[in-house]
Write an enzyme that holds these catalytic residues in place. Structure first.
Site, PDB file in Angstrom:
ATOM      1  NE  ARG A 124      -1.843  -1.555   3.473  1.00  0.00           N
ATOM      2  CZ  ARG A 124      -2.163  -1.778   4.725  1.00  0.00           C
ATOM      3  NH1 ARG A 124      -3.417  -1.613   5.106  1.00  0.00           N
ATOM      4  NH2 ARG A 124      -1.269  -2.164   5.616  1.00  0.00           N
ATOM      5  CE  LYS A 135       5.884 -19.861   9.180  1.00  0.00           C
ATOM      6  NZ  LYS A 135       6.265 -19.943  10.521  1.00  0.00           N
ATOM      7  CG  ASP A 184       5.303 -19.003  14.069  1.00  0.00           C
ATOM      8  OD1 ASP A 184       4.908 -18.500  13.001  1.00  0.00           O
ATOM      9  OD2 ASP A 184       6.466 -18.856  14.489  1.00  0.00           O
ATOM     10  CG  HIS A 192       8.695 -24.622   9.911  1.00  0.00           C
ATOM     11  ND1 HIS A 192       8.477 -24.389   8.576  1.00  0.00           N
ATOM     12  CD2 HIS A 192       8.851 -23.398  10.464  1.00  0.00           C
ATOM     13  CE1 HIS A 192       8.498 -23.096   8.347  1.00  0.00           C
ATOM     14  NE2 HIS A 192       8.707 -22.466   9.473  1.00  0.00           N
ATOM     15  CE  LYS A 209       9.208 -16.919  17.677  1.00  0.00           C
ATOM     16  NZ  LYS A 209      10.294 -16.810  16.694  1.00  0.00           N
TER      17      LYS A 209
END
Ligand code: NAP
Length: 489
Positions: free
Chosen positions: A49, A148, A235, A240, A340
């Site tokens: 945009r 994804k 996620d 994965h 993480k």
């Protein structure tokens, strides 16, 4: 994979100013251009945009490419040529009225293949496809690439697939999971199906258990808004980790071609034993990082990350014990783990073989007497096999030694980034390394009840210190079966 593609193509990147485009897609296209894999007439049109003109967009891309390609790989002359392929057009994909402009811009290449790469958000996929169709761009020569995560649940994934499917034939839809583009992942297939050595052993009679870990040292890196809605299960595990599990566990396909490979992967997803109700407590661990440190550097808690809700219950760590109910794998636990802000960055698959049936050289003299195959995807791509060998000197004391294959050293060639390989596959129309609709839906069908189970038991994720190896419960999950994560702690 060294020849120049014979296909002239318009690559249209929706979300051309975003993180994925700048960090991954455009550097990959730069390399494909530099190494002469793109057809001379291939063009790249980026859309977002932001009201930019092509010159200022090219400046932005130059900055990013010079930062993200490997040191020494940025060449001003190559960049100047590459920049000639690159255009920018402001366009809001939610506005149908803006699409005739896009159709007009692509008019000149009416006979060319068109790749529509949706590096935007899943909520925008259906409208983008509809609007492309409305201006006649979803034709025979079009291919659509979907990033994804595809949806948030089986229901939302189905909805997106239905909407995309009403415009594009399944053979034109490329659902990308960049892990499948990694050399080491493809080498797993080469190892299994290109060597007679492993396949006879690749089953429950000889394999004790399998570990698949994808650990990151980074936290949510400015993507807190997205991540807080998704969590590690959606996620990372849904795509994965389950894809890696499929490649380890699947039967040999009849041919190395899209339908045959994807049929075998789907069978594994369908054979996963459901985890629901009370199983969720026994076979899964959810964690969230609290404040911690790594190498003396203080690390923030997840709930202090930008755009994350202070009371967030989102998991940043998941460990699972997964069983595959088929003849080959009955009784072999597959342990999956992702997190993480962990102690170490590593992605690897460990195949732990069973111990020898009898200790010929006496108890205690060199344990553990089992072989282990480690396929490492990150930080380096390598394969190693541990063997027991006699320790030099008197007596028969055994010790573990490793046979190591480091791809960088073995082939002495630059390693392709996964996106280079996958973009070229899309241009060539080869969907072998992309996920088919039924695979995605089978993965969600298995994942949804786990997430539901977590919601039903109202338990908060277990805290682990940022910079650590995750919650203690993840160690206990394996200890119960006499196993341990194979980390160098
Ligand atoms: P991002 O940095 O926020 O970029 C999003 C892009 O979409 C921007 O270029 C944005 O530009 C554009 N956009 C948003 N709304 C738009 C609209 N209505 N019309 C046209 N363009 C629009 O996000 P990202 O990290 O690149 O991620 C993009 C997608 O890839 C996500 O689905 C993500 O989950 C997935 N993904 C990302 C990574 C990664 O490493 N970043 C890895 C795997 C998958 P404007 O705001 O100017 O429109």
């Amino acid at each position: 994979m060294s020849a120049q593609s014979s296909i002239a193509c318009d690559i249209v990147v929706f979300g051309g100013t975003g993180d994925l485009a700048m960090r991954k897609l455009l550097p990959a296209l730069y390399y494909l251009h530099r190494d002469r894999h793109l057809h001379a007439d291939t063009r790249v049109l980026a859309l977002a945009r932001a009201r930019l003109d092509t010159d200022s967009y090219r400046q932005q891309v130059r900055r990013h490419i010079s930062q993200y390609v490997a040191q020494g790989d940025f060449d001003e002359a190559v960049w100047q040529q590459f920049a000639q392929r690159l255009d920018y057009m402001p366009l809001d994909v939610s506005q149908r009225v803006e699409f005739p402009r896009l159709a007009k811009a692509l008019e000149a290449g009416a006979e060319r293949v068109r790749v529509f790469y949706l590096a935007t958000f899943p909520e925008l996929f259906a409208a983008t496809a509809r609007h492309l169709h409305s201006v006649g761009l979803a034709d025979e020569r079009a291919r659509i690439v979907l990033e994804k995560p595809l949806g948030q649940s089986l229901e939302s994934a189905r909805q997106i697939n239905d909407e995309i499917g009403s415009v594009f034939d399944e053979s034109k839809v490329f659902r990308i999971d960049h892990y499948l583009g990694k050399e080491a992942v493809q080498n797993l297939l080469a190892l299994r199906f290109g060597n007679a050595l492993f396949e006879p052993l690749w089953r429950n009679a000889h394999i004790d258990h399998v570990q698949i870990s994808v650990l990151e040292t980074v936290g949510v890196e400015g993507r807190g808004g997205y991540y807080d809605q998704a969590g590690a299960m959606r996620d990372m595990v849904q795509n994965h980790l389950l894809q890696l599990l499929c490649l380890v566990a699947m039967e040999a396909p009849v041919h190395f071609e899209p339908e045959a490979v994807r049929n075998e992967k789907r069978k594994i997803l369908e054979a996963l034993r459901p985890i629901s109700g009370m199983d969720v407590q026994d076979r899964t661990v959810r964690g969230q990082y609290s404040k911690g440190s790594r190498a003396g550097e203080a690390l923030p808690a997840y709930y202090f990350e930008k755009s994350v809700d202070h009371d967030s219950n989102t998991e940043t760590f998941v460990a699972l014990q997964v069983e595959i109910d088929n003849w080959r794998w009955a009784g072999v636990p597959f342990y999956l783990r992702t997190g993480k802000s962990m102690a170490q960055r590593k992605s690897e698959i460990v195949i732990q073989f069973k111990s020898v049936p009898y200790r010929l050289f006496g108890e205690g003299r060199g344990s553990p007497m089992h072989n282990r195959l480690v396929i490492r995807l990150q930080p380096d791509e390598s394969i190693s096999l541990s063997l027991m060998a006699k320790s030099p000197g008197r007596g028969m004391s055994l010790q573990e030694v490793e046979l190591d294959l480091n791809f960088a050293e073995a082939f002495n060639k630059r390693r392709w980034d996964a996106y280079e390989r996958l973009l070229l596959d899309v241009i060539e129309g080869d969907a072998t390394l992309f996920m088919r609709r039924d695979e995605i839906e089978a993965a969600w069908r298995w994942v949804d009840p786990v997430i539901q189970g977590w919601q039903d038991c109202y338990r908060s994720p277990k805290r682990y210190a940022a910079g650590s190896w995750g919650p203690d419960a993840a160690d206990s999950l394996l200890e119960r079966s006499g196993h341990a994560w194979l980390d160098e702690r």
